[in-house]
Motif scaffolding. Structure first.
Motif, PDB file in Angstrom:
ATOM      1  N   GLY A   1       0.806  -1.187   0.000  1.00  0.00           N
ATOM      2  CA  GLY A   1       0.000   0.000   0.000  1.00  0.00           C
ATOM      3  C   GLY A   1       0.847   1.248   0.000  1.00  0.00           C
ATOM      4  N   THR A   2       0.190   2.345  -0.096  1.00  0.00           N
ATOM      5  CA  THR A   2       0.893   3.620  -0.120  1.00  0.00           C
ATOM      6  C   THR A   2       0.811   4.347   1.210  1.00  0.00           C
ATOM      7  OG1 THR A   2      -1.084   4.700  -0.979  1.00  0.00           O
ATOM      8  CG2 THR A   2       0.541   3.927  -2.599  1.00  0.00           C
ATOM      9  N   ALA A   3      -0.097   3.961   2.082  1.00  0.00           N
ATOM     10  CA  ALA A   3      -0.282   4.678   3.338  1.00  0.00           C
ATOM     11  C   ALA A   3       0.628   4.166   4.453  1.00  0.00           C
ATOM     12  CB  ALA A   3      -1.730   4.581   3.781  1.00  0.00           C
ATOM     13  N   VAL A   4       1.216   3.006   4.271  1.00  0.00           N
ATOM     14  CA  VAL A   4       2.048   2.393   5.307  1.00  0.00           C
ATOM     15  C   VAL A   4       3.465   2.212   4.765  1.00  0.00           C
ATOM     16  CG1 VAL A   4       2.347   0.326   6.728  1.00  0.00           C
ATOM     17  CG2 VAL A   4       0.059   1.173   6.232  1.00  0.00           C
ATOM     18  N   ALA A   5       4.438   2.563   5.588  1.00  0.00           N
ATOM     19  CA  ALA A   5       5.830   2.376   5.180  1.00  0.00           C
ATOM     20  C   ALA A   5       6.130   0.889   5.008  1.00  0.00           C
ATOM     21  CB  ALA A   5       6.765   2.981   6.224  1.00  0.00           C
ATOM     22  N   LYS A   6       6.941   0.552   4.004  1.00  0.00           N
ATOM     23  CA  LYS A   6       7.319  -0.843   3.787  1.00  0.00           C
ATOM     24  C   LYS A   6       8.285  -1.285   4.877  1.00  0.00           C
ATOM     25  CE  LYS A   6       6.829  -0.822  -1.185  1.00  0.00           C
ATOM     26  NZ  LYS A   6       7.487  -0.984  -2.476  1.00  0.00           N
ATOM     27  N   SER A   7       8.056  -2.469   5.383  1.00  0.00           N
ATOM     28  CA  SER A   7       8.933  -3.038   6.396  1.00  0.00           C
ATOM     29  C   SER A   7       9.034  -4.536   6.159  1.00  0.00           C
ATOM     30  CB  SER A   7       8.392  -2.760   7.800  1.00  0.00           C
ATOM     31  OG  SER A   7       9.112  -3.523   8.755  1.00  0.00           O
ATOM     32  N   LEU A   8      10.212  -4.988   5.815  1.00  0.00           N
ATOM     33  CA  LEU A   8      10.408  -6.419   5.624  1.00  0.00           C
ATOM     34  C   LEU A   8      10.266  -7.168   6.946  1.00  0.00           C
ATOM     35  CD1 LEU A   8      13.379  -6.416   3.074  1.00  0.00           C
ATOM     36  CD2 LEU A   8      10.934  -6.649   2.616  1.00  0.00           C
ATOM     37  N   ILE A   9      10.610  -6.506   8.030  1.00  0.00           N
ATOM     38  CA  ILE A   9      10.467  -7.124   9.347  1.00  0.00           C
ATOM     39  C   ILE A   9       8.983  -7.362   9.652  1.00  0.00           C
ATOM     40  CG2 ILE A   9      10.775  -6.736  11.836  1.00  0.00           C
ATOM     41  CD1 ILE A   9      13.404  -5.270  11.103  1.00  0.00           C
ATOM     42  N   GLU A  10       8.151  -6.367   9.399  1.00  0.00           N
ATOM     43  CA  GLU A  10       6.703  -6.505   9.609  1.00  0.00           C
ATOM     44  C   GLU A  10       6.133  -7.590   8.691  1.00  0.00           C
ATOM     45  OE1 GLU A  10       4.094  -4.860  11.345  1.00  0.00           O
ATOM     46  OE2 GLU A  10       5.476  -3.748  12.604  1.00  0.00           O
ATOM     47  N   ALA A  11       6.546  -7.568   7.439  1.00  0.00           N
ATOM     48  CA  ALA A  11       6.038  -8.562   6.484  1.00  0.00           C
ATOM     49  C   ALA A  11       6.402  -9.972   6.948  1.00  0.00           C
ATOM     50  CB  ALA A  11       6.604  -8.293   5.093  1.00  0.00           C
ATOM     51  N   TYR A  12       7.636 -10.161   7.382  1.00  0.00           N
ATOM     52  CA  TYR A  12       8.075 -11.455   7.894  1.00  0.00           C
ATOM     53  C   TYR A  12       7.177 -11.907   9.042  1.00  0.00           C
ATOM     54  CZ  TYR A  12      11.060 -14.978  10.063  1.00  0.00           C
ATOM     55  OH  TYR A  12      11.529 -16.143  10.611  1.00  0.00           O
ATOM     56  N   ALA A  13       6.928 -11.003   9.982  1.00  0.00           N
ATOM     57  CA  ALA A  13       6.126 -11.342  11.156  1.00  0.00           C
ATOM     58  C   ALA A  13       4.707 -11.746  10.759  1.00  0.00           C
ATOM     59  CB  ALA A  13       6.096 -10.168  12.129  1.00  0.00           C
ATOM     60  N   TRP A  14       4.100 -11.023   9.825  1.00  0.00           N
ATOM     61  CA  TRP A  14       2.736 -11.358   9.412  1.00  0.00           C
ATOM     62  C   TRP A  14       2.681 -12.666   8.642  1.00  0.00           C
ATOM     63  CZ3 TRP A  14      -0.965  -9.810  12.096  1.00  0.00           C
ATOM     64  CH2 TRP A  14      -1.025  -8.528  12.614  1.00  0.00           C
ATOM     65  N   TYR A  15       3.678 -12.943   7.809  1.00  0.00           N
ATOM     66  CA  TYR A  15       3.698 -14.243   7.110  1.00  0.00           C
ATOM     67  C   TYR A  15       3.825 -15.379   8.108  1.00  0.00           C
ATOM     68  CZ  TYR A  15       4.096 -12.143   2.473  1.00  0.00           C
ATOM     69  OH  TYR A  15       3.858 -11.443   1.314  1.00  0.00           O
ATOM     70  N   ARG A  16       4.678 -15.224   9.101  1.00  0.00           N
ATOM     71  CA  ARG A  16       4.831 -16.266  10.125  1.00  0.00           C
ATOM     72  C   ARG A  16       3.536 -16.463  10.904  1.00  0.00           C
ATOM     73  NH1 ARG A  16       9.716 -17.739  12.374  1.00  0.00           N
ATOM     74  NH2 ARG A  16       8.321 -19.083  13.535  1.00  0.00           N
ATOM     75  N   CYS A  17       2.835 -15.366  11.193  1.00  0.00           N
ATOM     76  CA  CYS A  17       1.552 -15.465  11.899  1.00  0.00           C
ATOM     77  C   CYS A  17       0.524 -16.189  11.032  1.00  0.00           C
ATOM     78  CB  CYS A  17       1.071 -14.062  12.269  1.00  0.00           C
ATOM     79  SG  CYS A  17      -0.344 -14.043  13.390  1.00  0.00           S
ATOM     80  N   SER A  18       0.524 -15.888   9.746  1.00  0.00           N
ATOM     81  CA  SER A  18      -0.390 -16.555   8.820  1.00  0.00           C
ATOM     82  C   SER A  18      -0.129 -18.054   8.783  1.00  0.00           C
ATOM     83  CB  SER A  18      -0.228 -15.958   7.418  1.00  0.00           C
ATOM     84  OG  SER A  18      -0.980 -16.673   6.477  1.00  0.00           O
ATOM     85  N   ILE A  19       1.130 -18.431   8.732  1.00  0.00           N
ATOM     86  CA  ILE A  19       1.497 -19.845   8.706  1.00  0.00           C
ATOM     87  C   ILE A  19       1.077 -20.526  10.009  1.00  0.00           C
ATOM     88  CG2 ILE A  19       3.467 -21.437   8.699  1.00  0.00           C
ATOM     89  CD1 ILE A  19       4.803 -19.337   6.740  1.00  0.00           C
TER      90      ILE A  19
END
Length: 75
Positions: A1-19
């Motif tokens: 998205g454009t409203a939230v800063a990109k964070s690979l750390i955040e993305a990693y955490a959400w993928y792990r939560c999804s799994i």
């Protein structure tokens, strides 16, 4: 998205939560959750190639927090 800063750390955490959530599917949703887990694993593997080794520890710690806070409890 454009409203939230990109964070690979955040993305990693959400993928792990999804799994983690896909590993404890609600009754009757095992097949659906397996597909989500497969997609999340693929995306996580791509992300790992971009995550700086120095950020991995922070990403793991945040993932643990997200799984604890937002994860589905295994029955």
């Amino acid at each position: 998205g454009t409203a939230v800063a990109k964070s690979l750390i955040e993305a990693y955490a959400w993928y792990r939560c999804s799994i983690a959530n896909a590993e404890a599917p609600p009754e009757g949703e095992k097949e659906f959750e397996a597909e989500i887990a497969k997609d999340s694993h693929q995306s996580l593997n791509k992300l790992l190639g971009r995550l700086a080794p120095a950020d991995f520890g922070a990403a793991e710690e945040l993932a643990k927090q997200y799984v604890q806070s937002y994860g589905r409890k295994k029955s």
